[in-house]
Design a protein around this motif. Structure first.
Motif, PDB file in Angstrom:
ATOM      1  N   MET A 162       0.829  -1.218   0.000  1.00 35.53           N
ATOM      2  CA  MET A 162       0.000   0.000   0.000  1.00 35.53           C
ATOM      3  C   MET A 162       0.856   1.258   0.000  1.00 35.53           C
ATOM      4  SD  MET A 162      -3.084  -0.988   2.632  1.00 35.53           S
ATOM      5  CE  MET A 162      -4.086  -2.448   2.360  1.00 35.53           C
ATOM      6  N   GLN A 163       1.988   1.203   0.648  1.00 31.33           N
ATOM      7  CA  GLN A 163       2.857   2.370   0.679  1.00 31.33           C
ATOM      8  C   GLN A 163       3.484   2.661  -0.678  1.00 31.33           C
ATOM      9  OE1 GLN A 163       5.559   1.348   3.835  1.00 31.33           O
ATOM     10  NE2 GLN A 163       4.169   2.055   5.452  1.00 31.33           N
ATOM     11  N   GLN A 164       3.381   1.708  -1.619  1.00 28.34           N
ATOM     12  CA  GLN A 164       3.879   1.914  -2.975  1.00 28.34           C
ATOM     13  C   GLN A 164       2.829   2.514  -3.899  1.00 28.34           C
ATOM     14  OE1 GLN A 164       7.057   1.328  -3.749  1.00 28.34           O
ATOM     15  NE2 GLN A 164       7.500   0.541  -1.699  1.00 28.34           N
ATOM     16  N   LEU A 165       1.588   2.651  -3.419  1.00 28.85           N
ATOM     17  CA  LEU A 165       0.520   3.196  -4.264  1.00 28.85           C
ATOM     18  C   LEU A 165       0.750   4.678  -4.524  1.00 28.85           C
ATOM     19  CD1 LEU A 165      -2.634   1.485  -2.680  1.00 28.85           C
ATOM     20  CD2 LEU A 165      -1.311   0.756  -4.675  1.00 28.85           C
ATOM     21  N   PRO A 166       0.269   5.198  -5.654  1.00 28.89           N
ATOM     22  CA  PRO A 166       0.448   6.632  -5.963  1.00 28.89           C
ATOM     23  C   PRO A 166      -0.225   7.519  -4.909  1.00 28.89           C
ATOM     24  CG  PRO A 166      -0.273   5.414  -7.902  1.00 28.89           C
ATOM     25  CD  PRO A 166      -0.394   4.479  -6.751  1.00 28.89           C
ATOM     26  N   ARG A 185     -12.304   0.731  -0.084  1.00 28.81           N
ATOM     27  CA  ARG A 185     -13.121  -0.120  -0.965  1.00 28.81           C
ATOM     28  C   ARG A 185     -13.018   0.293  -2.424  1.00 28.81           C
ATOM     29  NH1 ARG A 185     -18.714  -0.089  -2.341  1.00 28.81           N
ATOM     30  NH2 ARG A 185     -18.949   1.800  -1.103  1.00 28.81           N
ATOM     31  N   LYS A 186     -12.979   1.592  -2.699  1.00 28.26           N
ATOM     32  CA  LYS A 186     -13.041   2.063  -4.079  1.00 28.26           C
ATOM     33  C   LYS A 186     -11.678   2.346  -4.704  1.00 28.26           C
ATOM     34  CE  LYS A 186     -17.556   2.206  -4.555  1.00 28.26           C
ATOM     35  NZ  LYS A 186     -18.266   1.381  -5.583  1.00 28.26           N
ATOM     36  N   ILE A 187     -10.669   2.598  -3.893  1.00 28.54           N
ATOM     37  CA  ILE A 187      -9.362   2.989  -4.446  1.00 28.54           C
ATOM     38  C   ILE A 187      -8.289   1.961  -4.123  1.00 28.54           C
ATOM     39  CG2 ILE A 187      -7.568   4.749  -4.416  1.00 28.54           C
ATOM     40  CD1 ILE A 187      -9.725   6.815  -3.820  1.00 28.54           C
ATOM     41  N   VAL A 188      -8.136   1.661  -2.844  1.00 32.36           N
ATOM     42  CA  VAL A 188      -7.024   0.803  -2.434  1.00 32.36           C
ATOM     43  C   VAL A 188      -7.202  -0.630  -2.921  1.00 32.36           C
ATOM     44  CG1 VAL A 188      -5.792  -0.157  -0.451  1.00 32.36           C
ATOM     45  CG2 VAL A 188      -6.494   2.246  -0.443  1.00 32.36           C
ATOM     46  N   ILE A 189      -8.362  -1.211  -2.693  1.00 35.39           N
ATOM     47  CA  ILE A 189      -8.568  -2.618  -3.062  1.00 35.39           C
ATOM     48  C   ILE A 189      -8.385  -2.859  -4.561  1.00 35.39           C
ATOM     49  CG2 ILE A 189     -10.293  -4.467  -3.181  1.00 35.39           C
ATOM     50  CD1 ILE A 189     -11.262  -3.672  -0.451  1.00 35.39           C
ATOM     51  N   PRO A 190      -8.987  -2.049  -5.455  1.00 38.55           N
ATOM     52  CA  PRO A 190      -8.733  -2.291  -6.888  1.00 38.55           C
ATOM     53  C   PRO A 190      -7.259  -2.214  -7.271  1.00 38.55           C
ATOM     54  CG  PRO A 190     -10.636  -0.863  -6.605  1.00 38.55           C
ATOM     55  CD  PRO A 190     -10.005  -1.000  -5.252  1.00 38.55           C
ATOM     56  N   ILE A 193      -5.142  -5.504  -6.085  1.00 41.83           N
ATOM     57  CA  ILE A 193      -5.498  -6.856  -6.541  1.00 41.83           C
ATOM     58  C   ILE A 193      -4.272  -7.700  -6.891  1.00 41.83           C
ATOM     59  CG2 ILE A 193      -6.613  -8.129  -8.416  1.00 41.83           C
ATOM     60  CD1 ILE A 193      -8.903  -6.167  -8.286  1.00 41.83           C
ATOM     61  N   PRO A 194      -3.272  -7.166  -7.628  1.00 37.75           N
ATOM     62  CA  PRO A 194      -2.075  -7.995  -7.886  1.00 37.75           C
ATOM     63  C   PRO A 194      -1.359  -8.420  -6.607  1.00 37.75           C
ATOM     64  CG  PRO A 194      -2.147  -6.140  -9.393  1.00 37.75           C
ATOM     65  CD  PRO A 194      -3.200  -5.890  -8.365  1.00 37.75           C
ATOM     66  N   ALA A 195      -1.191  -7.502  -5.662  1.00 35.76           N
ATOM     67  CA  ALA A 195      -0.515  -7.847  -4.409  1.00 35.76           C
ATOM     68  C   ALA A 195      -1.342  -8.834  -3.596  1.00 35.76           C
ATOM     69  CB  ALA A 195      -0.244  -6.583  -3.589  1.00 35.76           C
ATOM     70  N   PHE A 266       0.856 -13.373  -9.951  1.00 40.00           N
ATOM     71  CA  PHE A 266       1.933 -13.538  -8.988  1.00 40.00           C
ATOM     72  C   PHE A 266       3.119 -12.652  -9.363  1.00 40.00           C
ATOM     73  CE2 PHE A 266       5.873 -15.828  -7.821  1.00 40.00           C
ATOM     74  CZ  PHE A 266       5.734 -15.776  -6.468  1.00 40.00           C
ATOM     75  N   ILE A 267       3.522 -12.701 -10.615  1.00 40.83           N
ATOM     76  CA  ILE A 267       4.649 -11.879 -11.076  1.00 40.83           C
ATOM     77  C   ILE A 267       4.297 -10.396 -11.016  1.00 40.83           C
ATOM     78  CG2 ILE A 267       6.127 -11.355 -13.050  1.00 40.83           C
ATOM     79  CD1 ILE A 267       5.828 -14.293 -13.874  1.00 40.83           C
ATOM     80  N   ALA A 268       3.046 -10.060 -11.382  1.00 39.49           N
ATOM     81  CA  ALA A 268       2.611  -8.656 -11.328  1.00 39.49           C
ATOM     82  C   ALA A 268       2.624  -8.135  -9.907  1.00 39.49           C
ATOM     83  CB  ALA A 268       1.223  -8.518 -11.933  1.00 39.49           C
ATOM     84  N   GLY A 269       2.236  -8.987  -8.946  1.00 38.35           N
ATOM     85  CA  GLY A 269       2.252  -8.565  -7.566  1.00 38.35           C
ATOM     86  C   GLY A 269       3.661  -8.365  -7.023  1.00 38.35           C
ATOM     87  N   LEU A 270       4.597  -9.202  -7.445  1.00 40.98           N
ATOM     88  CA  LEU A 270       5.970  -9.068  -6.978  1.00 40.98           C
ATOM     89  C   LEU A 270       6.647  -7.829  -7.552  1.00 40.98           C
ATOM     90  CD1 LEU A 270       7.284 -12.744  -7.106  1.00 40.98           C
ATOM     91  CD2 LEU A 270       6.605 -11.427  -5.106  1.00 40.98           C
ATOM     92  N   THR A 271       6.257  -7.430  -8.763  1.00 38.28           N
ATOM     93  CA  THR A 271       6.906  -6.296  -9.428  1.00 38.28           C
ATOM     94  C   THR A 271       6.043  -5.047  -9.420  1.00 38.28           C
ATOM     95  OG1 THR A 271       5.995  -7.011 -11.569  1.00 38.28           O
ATOM     96  CG2 THR A 271       8.164  -7.864 -10.962  1.00 38.28           C
ATOM     97  N   ALA A 272       4.984  -5.047  -8.631  1.00 36.96           N
ATOM     98  CA  ALA A 272       4.043  -3.925  -8.655  1.00 36.96           C
ATOM     99  C   ALA A 272       4.704  -2.606  -8.275  1.00 36.96           C
ATOM    100  CB  ALA A 272       2.857  -4.202  -7.730  1.00 36.96           C
ATOM    101  N   GLY A 273       5.606  -2.678  -7.298  1.00 31.86           N
ATOM    102  CA  GLY A 273       6.228  -1.436  -6.848  1.00 31.86           C
ATOM    103  C   GLY A 273       7.500  -1.058  -7.582  1.00 31.86           C
ATOM    104  N   ALA A 274       7.887  -1.831  -8.580  1.00 33.98           N
ATOM    105  CA  ALA A 274       9.172  -1.582  -9.232  1.00 33.98           C
ATOM    106  C   ALA A 274       9.154  -0.344 -10.117  1.00 33.98           C
ATOM    107  CB  ALA A 274       9.561  -2.800 -10.074  1.00 33.98           C
ATOM    108  N   THR A 275       7.980  -0.011 -10.678  1.00 36.19           N
ATOM    109  CA  THR A 275       7.914   1.121 -11.602  1.00 36.19           C
ATOM    110  C   THR A 275       7.182   2.302 -11.023  1.00 36.19           C
ATOM    111  OG1 THR A 275       5.891   0.176 -12.553  1.00 36.19           O
ATOM    112  CG2 THR A 275       7.962  -0.427 -13.582  1.00 36.19           C
ATOM    113  N   LYS A 276       6.859   2.278  -9.721  1.00 34.58           N
ATOM    114  CA  LYS A 276       6.136   3.391  -9.119  1.00 34.58           C
ATOM    115  C   LYS A 276       7.133   4.345  -8.475  1.00 34.58           C
ATOM    116  CE  LYS A 276       1.679   1.229  -8.300  1.00 34.58           C
ATOM    117  NZ  LYS A 276       1.822  -0.071  -8.867  1.00 34.58           N
TER     118      LYS A 276
END
Length: 276
Positions: A162-166, A185-190, A193-195, A266-276
């Protein structure tokens, strides 16, 4: 020149990756090959092909090993453990990521320490507690402790994600007057989803493979899970290698299938914060 000089390096890395993949997958292929052999075929060598596949080994393992009961018990345990752990981890992760409350750092440190304590350190007190509550030989004895063991990792994993979210999206929601529940519910959860999928896959693998808790808290065959059932099955079919390996394939097949289905998430969740 720079691009052409990188070609040998890329080729070398590709060869190394293929070799590592081959070394990793070979034991599983040998396990699968052995499971469709006869006893006579096994004596010919590990890489010898059978005259024809003996799929009856799986039928024998499934029926004689009571894998129908163990398989169902594993499903009954895994689903609530994964669902509850992800849900509770989402709530506690949101609190540690965005909210301020007393003893926040202390509680986070306690959760971190909780991840470091092995199950062997508290399994005896846990047994007496479950016996006091009358939960020995019940699904609750398998589900509740594993949820408690999964919450620290779920909280830290999702809080870090969550700390990697914009920050701009969350700040805009706050300026628009959105409440905490609406933001979650409307911002964080969507966005999570990868994580969450990655976490669910981790929890599924760990819960499916859990051995110590079922071994200590369950001695009724009606509540044993697949890893524990495999132990007793191995004791009865030690000399029948094909049937034994067929049972092992039954145990690990759901793990492989689940990973293959959810590998992209799984791969998307592991690399989710790499480009943020």
């Amino acid at each position: 020149m720079g691009r052409s000089s990188n070609i040998p390096t890329a080729l070398f890395l590709r060869i190394v990756l293929w070799l590592l993949a081959f070394v990793t997958i070979t034991p599983f292929l040998l396990l699968l090959l052995t499971s469709i052999k006869s006893k006579a075929d096994v004596l010919k060598g590990a890489f010898a092909l059978p005259a024809y596949p003996h799929f009856e080994n799986y039928v024998d393992a499934w029926n004689a090993g009571h894998f129908n009961i163990y398989f169902w018990n594993s499903i009954v345990v895994v689903i609530p453990v994964v669902a509850a752990s992800v849900f509770l981890g989402l709530l506690t992760g949101f609190a540690f990521a965005y909210l301020s409350f007393p003893f926040r750092r202390t509680l986070f440190a306690i959760l971190t320490l909780g991840m470091m304590v092995p199950a062997e350190a508290f399994i005896i007190p846990l047994y007496y507690e479950m016996r006091y509550l009358g939960l020995i030989n019940t699904y609750a004895a398998l589900i509740v402790p594993q949820i408690a063991m999964s919450i620290p990792f779920s909280t830290i994993f999702l809080a870090s994600a969550m700390q990697q979210l914009p920050e701009e999206v969350l700040e805009a929601a706050v300026l628009d007057g959105a409440g905490r529940f609406h933001i979650l519910r409307k911002i964080v959860i969507p966005l999570m989803i990868p994580a969450m999928s990655t976490l669910a896959l981790f929890l599924f693998i760990w819960t499916w493979n859990e051995f110590l808790i079922p071994f200590i808290l369950v001695n009724d065959d009606a509540y044993r899970t697949l890893p524990l059932g495999m132990l007793f099955f191995q004791g009865r079919y030690t000399v029948n290698t094909p049937v034994l390996t067929a049972g092992a394939v039954i145990v690990i097949f759901p793990l492989i299938l689940t990973y293959l289905v959810f590998q992209r998430r799984f791969i998307a969740g592991l690399t989710a914060g790499a480009t943020k």
